[in-house]
Design a protein around this motif. Structure first.
Motif, PDB file in Angstrom:
ATOM      1  N   LYS A  43       0.821  -1.222   0.000  1.00 14.78           N
ATOM      2  CA  LYS A  43       0.000   0.000   0.000  1.00 14.78           C
ATOM      3  C   LYS A  43       0.851   1.267   0.000  1.00 14.78           C
ATOM      4  N   SER A  44       1.870   1.312   0.833  1.00 17.88           N
ATOM      5  CA  SER A  44       2.692   2.527   0.865  1.00 17.88           C
ATOM      6  C   SER A  44       3.446   2.705  -0.451  1.00 17.88           C
ATOM      7  N   LEU A  57      -6.378   6.700  -2.029  1.00 19.37           N
ATOM      8  CA  LEU A  57      -6.146   5.330  -2.464  1.00 19.37           C
ATOM      9  C   LEU A  57      -7.339   4.458  -2.090  1.00 19.37           C
ATOM     10  N   ASP A  58      -7.847   4.599  -0.880  1.00 22.69           N
ATOM     11  CA  ASP A  58      -9.028   3.833  -0.468  1.00 22.69           C
ATOM     12  C   ASP A  58     -10.206   4.118  -1.390  1.00 22.69           C
ATOM     13  N   GLU A  59     -10.360   5.376  -1.774  1.00 23.11           N
ATOM     14  CA  GLU A  59     -11.429   5.775  -2.696  1.00 23.11           C
ATOM     15  C   GLU A  59     -11.256   5.075  -4.046  1.00 23.11           C
ATOM     16  N   LEU A  60     -10.032   5.066  -4.555  1.00 24.27           N
ATOM     17  CA  LEU A  60      -9.758   4.406  -5.832  1.00 24.27           C
ATOM     18  C   LEU A  60     -10.010   2.904  -5.738  1.00 24.27           C
ATOM     19  N   MET A  61      -9.627   2.300  -4.613  1.00 25.51           N
ATOM     20  CA  MET A  61      -9.864   0.862  -4.426  1.00 25.51           C
ATOM     21  C   MET A  61     -11.361   0.564  -4.435  1.00 25.51           C
ATOM     22  N   ASN A  62     -12.151   1.434  -3.827  1.00 25.49           N
ATOM     23  CA  ASN A  62     -13.611   1.262  -3.827  1.00 25.49           C
ATOM     24  C   ASN A  62     -14.194   1.413  -5.228  1.00 25.49           C
ATOM     25  N   GLY A  64     -12.638   0.333  -7.897  1.00 22.26           N
ATOM     26  CA  GLY A  64     -12.196  -0.780  -8.721  1.00 22.26           C
ATOM     27  C   GLY A  64     -10.717  -0.876  -8.998  1.00 22.26           C
ATOM     28  N   LEU A  65      -9.903  -0.051  -8.367  1.00 27.10           N
ATOM     29  CA  LEU A  65      -8.459  -0.148  -8.552  1.00 27.10           C
ATOM     30  C   LEU A  65      -8.020  -1.577  -8.218  1.00 27.10           C
ATOM     31  N   PRO A  66      -7.305  -2.243  -9.131  1.00 25.08           N
ATOM     32  CA  PRO A  66      -6.957  -3.654  -8.886  1.00 25.08           C
ATOM     33  C   PRO A  66      -5.916  -3.826  -7.780  1.00 25.08           C
ATOM     34  N   TYR A  67      -6.164  -4.819  -6.928  1.00 26.66           N
ATOM     35  CA  TYR A  67      -5.228  -5.152  -5.855  1.00 26.66           C
ATOM     36  C   TYR A  67      -5.423  -6.609  -5.475  1.00 26.66           C
ATOM     37  N   THR A  68      -4.473  -7.131  -4.736  1.00 26.34           N
ATOM     38  CA  THR A  68      -4.565  -8.480  -4.188  1.00 26.34           C
ATOM     39  C   THR A  68      -4.482  -8.364  -2.684  1.00 26.34           C
ATOM     40  N   LEU A  69      -5.348  -9.063  -2.004  1.00 27.71           N
ATOM     41  CA  LEU A  69      -5.375  -9.044  -0.542  1.00 27.71           C
ATOM     42  C   LEU A  69      -4.883 -10.388  -0.022  1.00 27.71           C
ATOM     43  N   PHE A  70      -3.828 -10.342   0.801  1.00 26.62           N
ATOM     44  CA  PHE A  70      -3.334 -11.541   1.472  1.00 26.62           C
ATOM     45  C   PHE A  70      -3.741 -11.431   2.929  1.00 26.62           C
ATOM     46  N   GLY A  71      -4.416 -12.424   3.432  1.00 30.69           N
ATOM     47  CA  GLY A  71      -4.906 -12.349   4.800  1.00 30.69           C
ATOM     48  C   GLY A  71      -6.004 -11.306   4.873  1.00 30.69           C
ATOM     49  N   LYS A  73      -5.235  -7.929   5.922  1.00 31.91           N
ATOM     50  CA  LYS A  73      -4.734  -6.554   5.877  1.00 31.91           C
ATOM     51  C   LYS A  73      -3.516  -6.340   4.986  1.00 31.91           C
ATOM     52  N   LYS A  74      -3.087  -7.339   4.249  1.00 34.84           N
ATOM     53  CA  LYS A  74      -1.898  -7.206   3.393  1.00 34.84           C
ATOM     54  C   LYS A  74      -2.337  -6.958   1.957  1.00 34.84           C
ATOM     55  N   TYR A  75      -2.275  -5.703   1.534  1.00 37.33           N
ATOM     56  CA  TYR A  75      -2.668  -5.318   0.178  1.00 37.33           C
ATOM     57  C   TYR A  75      -1.425  -5.214  -0.700  1.00 37.33           C
ATOM     58  N   TYR A  76      -1.513  -5.788  -1.888  1.00 36.19           N
ATOM     59  CA  TYR A  76      -0.440  -5.678  -2.871  1.00 36.19           C
ATOM     60  C   TYR A  76      -1.012  -5.237  -4.202  1.00 36.19           C
TER      61      TYR A  76
END
Length: 92
Positions: A43-44, A57-62, A64-71, A73-76
């Protein structure tokens, strides 16, 4: 008094090419050492890449900004995929 060296045109070209290659190798090493050539970032890292705030960034993720979540709280983020998404997002 500065030292001046006269070179034949071919030698001058060869010297310039050599200096360019050294500079390019150095720049690539610095990029690698700094992690700038990595595609997958946390994230950083994506905040730095996009030069945005965590809230934006949170707004963009909402949106549809693509990301992968591990667990939980681990965003990549793939910088390449994010770049594509931003370009498409701006076309809307």
């Amino acid at each position: 008094m500065p030292l001046r060296v006269a070179l034949a045109e071919d030698d001058e070209r060869a010297l310039k090419k050599y200096i360019y290659e050294i500079a390019l190798d150095t720049v690539n090493q610095v990029r690698s050492d700094a992690g700038l050539d990595r595609d997958l970032v946390n994230k950083s890292g994506i905040i730095d890449f996009l030069e945005c705030s965590p809230q934006f960034l949170d707004e963009l993720m909402n949106q549809g900004l693509p990301y992968t979540l591990f667990g939980s709280k681990k965003y990549y983020f793939s910088k390449q995929e994010v770049r594509k998404w931003v370009i498409e997002y701006n076309k809307k």
